[in-house]
Design a protein around this motif. Structure first.
Motif, PDB file in Angstrom:
ATOM      1  N   GLN A   1     -25.390  -0.482  -8.104  1.00 30.40           N
ATOM      2  CA  GLN A   1     -23.853  -0.530  -7.958  1.00 30.40           C
ATOM      3  C   GLN A   1     -23.332  -0.397  -9.522  1.00 30.40           C
ATOM      4  O   GLN A   1     -22.616   0.067 -10.368  1.00 30.40           O
ATOM      5  CB  GLN A   1     -23.131  -1.774  -7.566  1.00 30.40           C
ATOM      6  CG  GLN A   1     -23.409  -2.436  -6.009  1.00 30.40           C
ATOM      7  CD  GLN A   1     -22.902  -4.078  -5.912  1.00 30.40           C
ATOM      8  OE1 GLN A   1     -22.348  -3.670  -6.839  1.00 30.40           O
ATOM      9  NE2 GLN A   1     -23.766  -5.037  -5.192  1.00 30.40           N
ATOM     10  N   GLY A   2     -24.665  -0.381 -10.633  1.00 30.56           N
ATOM     11  CA  GLY A   2     -24.093  -0.294 -12.028  1.00 30.56           C
ATOM     12  C   GLY A   2     -24.074   1.359 -11.731  1.00 30.56           C
ATOM     13  O   GLY A   2     -23.341   1.748 -12.472  1.00 30.56           O
ATOM     14  N   ALA A   3     -25.360   1.901 -11.536  1.00 33.31           N
ATOM     15  CA  ALA A   3     -25.029   3.563 -11.625  1.00 33.31           C
ATOM     16  C   ALA A   3     -24.331   4.119 -10.864  1.00 33.31           C
ATOM     17  O   ALA A   3     -23.051   5.075 -11.995  1.00 33.31           O
ATOM     18  CB  ALA A   3     -26.485   3.750 -11.051  1.00 33.31           C
ATOM     19  N   LEU A   4     -23.240   3.190 -10.232  1.00 34.14           N
ATOM     20  CA  LEU A   4     -22.172   4.187  -9.302  1.00 34.14           C
ATOM     21  C   LEU A   4     -20.525   3.899 -10.448  1.00 34.14           C
ATOM     22  O   LEU A   4     -19.823   4.335 -10.399  1.00 34.14           O
ATOM     23  CB  LEU A   4     -22.120   3.220  -8.015  1.00 34.14           C
ATOM     24  CG  LEU A   4     -20.887   3.780  -7.219  1.00 34.14           C
ATOM     25  CD1 LEU A   4     -20.491   5.003  -6.739  1.00 34.14           C
ATOM     26  CD2 LEU A   4     -20.092   2.464  -5.893  1.00 34.14           C
ATOM     27  N   VAL A   5     -21.024   2.109 -10.958  1.00 33.98           N
ATOM     28  CA  VAL A   5     -19.527   2.238 -11.807  1.00 33.98           C
ATOM     29  C   VAL A   5     -19.674   3.314 -12.517  1.00 33.98           C
ATOM     30  O   VAL A   5     -19.036   3.762 -13.889  1.00 33.98           O
ATOM     31  CB  VAL A   5     -19.602   0.531 -12.179  1.00 33.98           C
ATOM     32  CG1 VAL A   5     -18.565   1.034 -12.984  1.00 33.98           C
ATOM     33  CG2 VAL A   5     -19.399  -0.386 -11.223  1.00 33.98           C
ATOM     34  N   LEU A   6     -20.612   3.867 -13.779  1.00 30.20           N
ATOM     35  CA  LEU A   6     -21.257   4.461 -14.825  1.00 30.20           C
ATOM     36  C   LEU A   6     -20.359   5.992 -14.521  1.00 30.20           C
ATOM     37  O   LEU A   6     -20.023   6.830 -14.384  1.00 30.20           O
ATOM     38  CB  LEU A   6     -22.445   4.443 -14.921  1.00 30.20           C
ATOM     39  CG  LEU A   6     -22.980   2.631 -16.231  1.00 30.20           C
ATOM     40  CD1 LEU A   6     -24.407   3.429 -16.202  1.00 30.20           C
ATOM     41  CD2 LEU A   6     -22.155   3.006 -17.001  1.00 30.20           C
TER      42      LEU A   6
ATOM     43  N   ILE B   1     -15.636  -0.096  -9.660  1.00 28.47           N
ATOM     44  CA  ILE B   1     -15.742  -1.815  -9.973  1.00 28.47           C
ATOM     45  C   ILE B   1     -14.832  -2.040  -8.940  1.00 28.47           C
ATOM     46  O   ILE B   1     -14.473  -3.509  -8.489  1.00 28.47           O
ATOM     47  CB  ILE B   1     -14.916  -1.875 -11.394  1.00 28.47           C
ATOM     48  CG1 ILE B   1     -15.567  -2.998 -11.341  1.00 28.47           C
ATOM     49  CG2 ILE B   1     -13.283  -1.078 -10.914  1.00 28.47           C
ATOM     50  CD1 ILE B   1     -16.997  -3.599 -11.742  1.00 28.47           C
ATOM     51  N   GLU B   2     -12.996  -1.002  -7.706  1.00 35.20           N
ATOM     52  CA  GLU B   2     -12.949  -2.113  -7.321  1.00 35.20           C
ATOM     53  C   GLU B   2     -13.420  -2.616  -6.069  1.00 35.20           C
ATOM     54  O   GLU B   2     -13.635  -4.074  -5.750  1.00 35.20           O
ATOM     55  CB  GLU B   2     -11.857  -1.029  -6.641  1.00 35.20           C
ATOM     56  CG  GLU B   2     -11.237  -2.018  -5.493  1.00 35.20           C
ATOM     57  CD  GLU B   2     -10.207  -0.467  -4.391  1.00 35.20           C
ATOM     58  OE1 GLU B   2      -9.621  -1.399  -3.744  1.00 35.20           O
ATOM     59  OE2 GLU B   2     -10.145   0.419  -4.859  1.00 35.20           O
ATOM     60  N   ASN B   3     -14.447  -2.132  -5.996  1.00 33.95           N
ATOM     61  CA  ASN B   3     -15.297  -2.625  -4.792  1.00 33.95           C
ATOM     62  C   ASN B   3     -16.306  -2.027  -4.974  1.00 33.95           C
ATOM     63  O   ASN B   3     -17.422  -1.612  -3.624  1.00 33.95           O
ATOM     64  CB  ASN B   3     -15.020  -2.716  -3.151  1.00 33.95           C
ATOM     65  CG  ASN B   3     -15.520  -4.121  -2.772  1.00 33.95           C
ATOM     66  OD1 ASN B   3     -16.828  -4.473  -2.215  1.00 33.95           O
ATOM     67  ND2 ASN B   3     -14.503  -4.730  -1.531  1.00 33.95           N
ATOM     68  N   PRO B   4     -17.459  -1.946  -5.331  1.00 35.53           N
ATOM     69  CA  PRO B   4     -19.231  -1.028  -5.603  1.00 35.53           C
ATOM     70  C   PRO B   4     -19.722  -1.396  -4.885  1.00 35.53           C
ATOM     71  O   PRO B   4     -21.217  -0.695  -4.521  1.00 35.53           O
ATOM     72  CB  PRO B   4     -19.114  -1.589  -7.291  1.00 35.53           C
ATOM     73  CG  PRO B   4     -18.660  -2.986  -7.615  1.00 35.53           C
ATOM     74  CD  PRO B   4     -17.617  -2.707  -6.973  1.00 35.53           C
ATOM     75  N   PHE B   5     -19.613  -2.498  -3.830  1.00 34.26           N
ATOM     76  CA  PHE B   5     -20.546  -3.254  -3.279  1.00 34.26           C
ATOM     77  C   PHE B   5     -20.657  -1.971  -1.785  1.00 34.26           C
ATOM     78  O   PHE B   5     -20.727  -0.993  -1.770  1.00 34.26           O
ATOM     79  CB  PHE B   5     -20.716  -4.694  -2.624  1.00 34.26           C
ATOM     80  CG  PHE B   5     -22.037  -4.693  -1.580  1.00 34.26           C
ATOM     81  CD1 PHE B   5     -23.226  -4.482  -1.785  1.00 34.26           C
ATOM     82  CD2 PHE B   5     -21.616  -4.117  -0.005  1.00 34.26           C
ATOM     83  CE1 PHE B   5     -24.141  -4.431  -0.074  1.00 34.26           C
ATOM     84  CE2 PHE B   5     -22.130  -4.469   1.013  1.00 34.26           C
ATOM     85  CZ  PHE B   5     -23.731  -4.622   0.765  1.00 34.26           C
ATOM     86  N   PHE B   6     -19.649  -1.680  -1.532  1.00 36.15           N
ATOM     87  CA  PHE B   6     -18.931  -1.433   0.051  1.00 36.15           C
ATOM     88  C   PHE B   6     -18.853   0.322  -0.668  1.00 36.15           C
ATOM     89  O   PHE B   6     -18.601   1.233   0.105  1.00 36.15           O
ATOM     90  CB  PHE B   6     -17.883  -1.560   0.671  1.00 36.15           C
ATOM     91  CG  PHE B   6     -17.852  -2.798   1.633  1.00 36.15           C
ATOM     92  CD1 PHE B   6     -18.864  -2.861   2.415  1.00 36.15           C
ATOM     93  CD2 PHE B   6     -17.946  -4.102   0.791  1.00 36.15           C
ATOM     94  CE1 PHE B   6     -18.846  -3.563   3.571  1.00 36.15           C
ATOM     95  CE2 PHE B   6     -17.519  -4.916   1.896  1.00 36.15           C
ATOM     96  CZ  PHE B   6     -18.629  -5.031   2.883  1.00 36.15           C
ATOM     97  N   LEU B   7     -18.492   0.323  -1.655  1.00 36.06           N
ATOM     98  CA  LEU B   7     -18.689   2.061  -2.179  1.00 36.06           C
ATOM     99  C   LEU B   7     -19.494   3.232  -2.485  1.00 36.06           C
ATOM    100  O   LEU B   7     -20.074   3.626  -2.701  1.00 36.06           O
ATOM    101  CB  LEU B   7     -17.789   2.244  -3.482  1.00 36.06           C
ATOM    102  CG  LEU B   7     -16.115   1.963  -3.825  1.00 36.06           C
ATOM    103  CD1 LEU B   7     -15.242   1.700  -4.470  1.00 36.06           C
ATOM    104  CD2 LEU B   7     -15.299   3.309  -2.476  1.00 36.06           C
ATOM    105  N   LEU B   8     -21.017   2.018  -2.350  1.00 27.70           N
ATOM    106  CA  LEU B   8     -22.606   2.669  -2.441  1.00 27.70           C
ATOM    107  C   LEU B   8     -22.682   3.277  -0.635  1.00 27.70           C
ATOM    108  O   LEU B   8     -23.698   4.242  -0.752  1.00 27.70           O
ATOM    109  CB  LEU B   8     -23.221   1.999  -2.351  1.00 27.70           C
ATOM    110  CG  LEU B   8     -23.411   0.907  -4.192  1.00 27.70           C
ATOM    111  CD1 LEU B   8     -24.426  -0.074  -3.413  1.00 27.70           C
ATOM    112  CD2 LEU B   8     -23.752   1.398  -4.817  1.00 27.70           C
ATOM    113  N   TYR B   9     -21.523   2.878   0.063  1.00 25.74           N
ATOM    114  CA  TYR B   9     -21.772   3.666   1.427  1.00 25.74           C
ATOM    115  C   TYR B   9     -21.174   4.202   1.945  1.00 25.74           C
ATOM    116  O   TYR B   9     -19.830   4.748   1.070  1.00 25.74           O
ATOM    117  CB  TYR B   9     -21.866   2.578   2.887  1.00 25.74           C
ATOM    118  CG  TYR B   9     -23.244   1.035   2.560  1.00 25.74           C
ATOM    119  CD1 TYR B   9     -24.251   1.293   2.509  1.00 25.74           C
ATOM    120  CD2 TYR B   9     -22.800   0.070   1.318  1.00 25.74           C
ATOM    121  CE1 TYR B   9     -24.915   0.743   2.065  1.00 25.74           C
ATOM    122  CE2 TYR B   9     -23.789  -1.108   1.034  1.00 25.74           C
ATOM    123  CZ  TYR B   9     -25.303  -0.317   1.482  1.00 25.74           C
ATOM    124  OH  TYR B   9     -25.714  -1.857   1.663  1.00 25.74           O
TER     125      TYR B   9
END
Length: 632
Positions: free
Chosen positions: A272-277, A283-291
């Motif tokens: 999640q941290g890598a995605l936000v970077l 950051i709106e919903n980093p968990f579900f946006l991983l998929y």
């Protein structure tokens, strides 16, 4: 913090059950709560640091990830997995079990009882917030699938929660068998989603260096301190490690954490941290946006199942801790229904279930989003962790017989960490943190009032009652008319003549051929060996005294215990035995040891108590109740 009953599928069976089967069970039940924290924890932490719309710098993301990783390592791994799992009370864990263990070690302490009351009271705040926050955060993922779902998120959440509470009365044995496999799939899925992002941006691995976390706190001042309150969300559910000790044992719980839960959580947070970077808007919903988009709906379904499991654990945990509180004399008797004939821990408490459902629905309706609810979450859990650390010091010092200095050296750093998290969460009192504090205060007041009122009532009754030994001597010397059969008189004071016996003699002027003074005691241990269940003492030719002992995690069952008494030589026929109980009608006294409002509250609580006949599982057709009026 949970103390669930579904786990009791494994409870009392772990000597026979296989290690890996228990480990799988622990994955589902013990880590259901902490396992769903990635749904909201990193998002709330970053937003607490930079605000809802500002992009997060690499320094901020690495600092927060470092704090998250070291919170998991220090709070969960060191405090709970390494230290507290060793502090068992005859194999059982949990704050009330720890309180009973510490209290026994020091020979009784009002301060330790107070700490137990505080931890028990705060648990109910956790028990209400966990289902609301977990399920709401999972359903919010639907907004990413299509914005059309946004107006219905709260309604869908409420429907799922109502359905969950509605099925509690049927027991959870069949459903609980799926907890482990589903949660294992969950941990696998969240780890798999984090790996690609870490590969794309391996810089996040620098977060394992604790200096990044310390630097973030030192350079961000008050904002950094407030962020700690959100970071704490990653360890909520850690109390379940300790609470479920008796259900699974130390080794399966440790293996489930070190092999499955800890690696999966760490990988997902780093992902999640890598995605936000890579994308500040994530950051709106980093968990579900991983998929990827095709996996979104299946993951929402899996997240919903995982959050329902987490909610189930904390709901049944409320039953468990309420049962313990009743046995320890902190709450009045409430109705307990056993939902399984073979599994002793499978219970359902209608009043607790109803109150929890009302509280959970109010929270969902009041806060309406997981972000708003997250502000209310930490205080209840951090408060419990602080209390646990204090009682652990007493156990290490007095039970393990370490020196006070050595015990302090171990606990002081962990207590300081807990107090730091508590202080950070207290900054969110006006944003929702008031809710668990208010609820905890109400439950503390109820527990304190019940304990104090019960003690005053006992002392007053003791002064009015006749010494049992003197009464037996008088009756043997000048016996009244006898009737056939056996009379069993229940009393809480084995040295005094039961009120029901005195009124029976006064009004009926007869005595049974055999008379038994029966006292039911709650031991400071979770369970009692059947060989130690019954103590018998012959007072005279027609009088005997029987004491039945139950652990504070057991449901008192008088008929079953009397079967043991029969084997010890007490010859009786249940069909010719009458049980005499005294039913007290309480009235407020002009002068008592409590304020009048507390007298009235105690009387109200006593009226809500479940009938002793049902609570002790005595056959209703063999019970005679004698009414008395007592002022308090």
């Amino acid at each position: 913090m949970t103390a669930p009953e579904p786990q009791q599928l494994a409870a009392h069976e772990h000597p026979r059950a296989g290690f890996w089967a228990l480990t799988l069970g622990a994955i589902g039940v013990v880590y259901g709560d902490i396992g769903t924290s990635p749904l909201y924890a990193l998002r709330e932490s970053v937003m607490a640091a930079v605000g809802p719309n500002a992009p997060a710098s690499e320094t901020v993301v690495l600092g927060i990830l470092s704090l998250i990783i070291w919170a998991l390592l220090l709070v969960v791994t060191v405090k709970y997995v390494v230290i507290l799992l060793r502090a068992d009370n005859n194999g059982e864990g949990g704050t009330l079990a720890l309180m009973a263990l510490a209290n026994r070690a020091v020979g009784g302490s009002g301060l330790l009882v107070l700490l137990g009351i505080i931890s028990g009271a705060l648990f109910y705040g956790d028990a209400m917030i966990t289902p609301a926050l977990s399920v709401l955060s999972a359903i919010e993922g639907l907004k990413l699938a299509t914005p059309a779902f946004e107006p219905y998120v709260v309604a869908i959440t409420a429907l799922i929660l109502v359905s969950l509470f509605a099925v509690q009365s049927r027991g959870t044995a069949k459903v609980a068998a799926f907890f482990g496999p589903i949660t294992l799939i969950w941990f696998t899925a969240i780890a798999a989603a984090g790996v690609p992002q870490i590969v794309r941006n391996p810089t996040v691995l620098l977060a394992f260096n604790p200096l990044h976390g310390l630097s973030f706190l030192l350079t961000h001042g008050v904002i950094g301190f407030m962020t700690l309150g959100a970071v704490f969300l990653v360890v909520t559910g850690a109390e379940a490690l300790y609470a479920d000790l008796g259900h699974f044992g130390k080794r399966p719980i440790r293996a489930a954490w070190l092999v499955v839960a800890l690696p999966a959580l760490t990988i997902n947070y780093l992902g999640q941290g890598a995605l936000v970077l890579a994308d500040a808007k994530a950051i709106e919903n980093p968990f579900f946006l991983l998929y990827p988009e095709w996996a979104l709906l299946p993951m929402i379904a899996l997240a919903t199942a995982a959050t329902v499991i987490a909610s189930q654990a904390v709901i049944t945990g409320a039953y468990s801790i309420t049962q313990q509180a009743i046995q320890l004399g902190l709450l009045p008797r409430l109705e307990i229904r056993h939902t399984s004939e073979s599994l002793i821990g499978q219970i359902y408490m209608p009043k607790v279930n109803t109150l929890l459902l009302i509280g959970v629905l109010l929270l969902v309706g009041l806060f309406r989003s997981s972000s708003a609810l997250a502000s209310a979450y930490g205080i209840a859990v951090t408060g419990t962790m602080v209390v646990t650390a204090m009682m652990a010091f007493v156990v290490i010092w007095k039970v393990w017989r370490w020196s006070a200095v050595a015990a302090g050296a171990i606990i002081a750093p962990l207590l300081a960490l807990d107090l730091t998290f508590l202080s950070a969460n207290l900054l969110k009192v006006f944003e929702g943190g008031w809710m668990p504090l208010a609820l905890g205060s109400v439950v503390m007041l109820l527990m304190y009032t019940w304990r104090r009122g019960s003690r005053l009532l006992f002392e007053k009754s003791r002064k009015l009652e006749f010494p049992l030994a003197d009464l037996v001597a008088m009756l043997e010397k000048r016996p009244p008319q006898r009737v056939s059969g056996t009379a069993v008189f229940l009393t809480s004071d084995r040295e005094r003549a039961p009120t029901a016996l005195m009124h029976s003699l006064k009004h009926y002027k007869v005595l049974h051929e055999k008379n038994v003074i029966l006292t039911i005691e709650t031991a400071p241990t979770p369970r009692i060996d059947p060989a130690e269940r019954v103590r018998m003492e012959q007072l005279s030719e027609t009088f005997s005294r029987v004491t039945l002992r139950f652990g504070f995690m057991e449901s008192p069952n008088v008929p079953k215990a009397l079967v043991i008494a029969r084997k010890l030589g007490w010859q009786f026929d249940i069909m010719s035995t009458s049980f005499f109980l005294s039913r007290r009608a309480l009235k407020p006294a002009a002068h008592s040891g409590m304020p009048r409002w507390q007298d009235l509250l105690f009387i109200r609580l006593s009226r809500s108590a479940n009938d002793a006949t049902d609570y002790f599982q005595i056959p209703t057709g063999r019970v005679v109740e004698v009414g008395t009026q007592v002022t308090i």
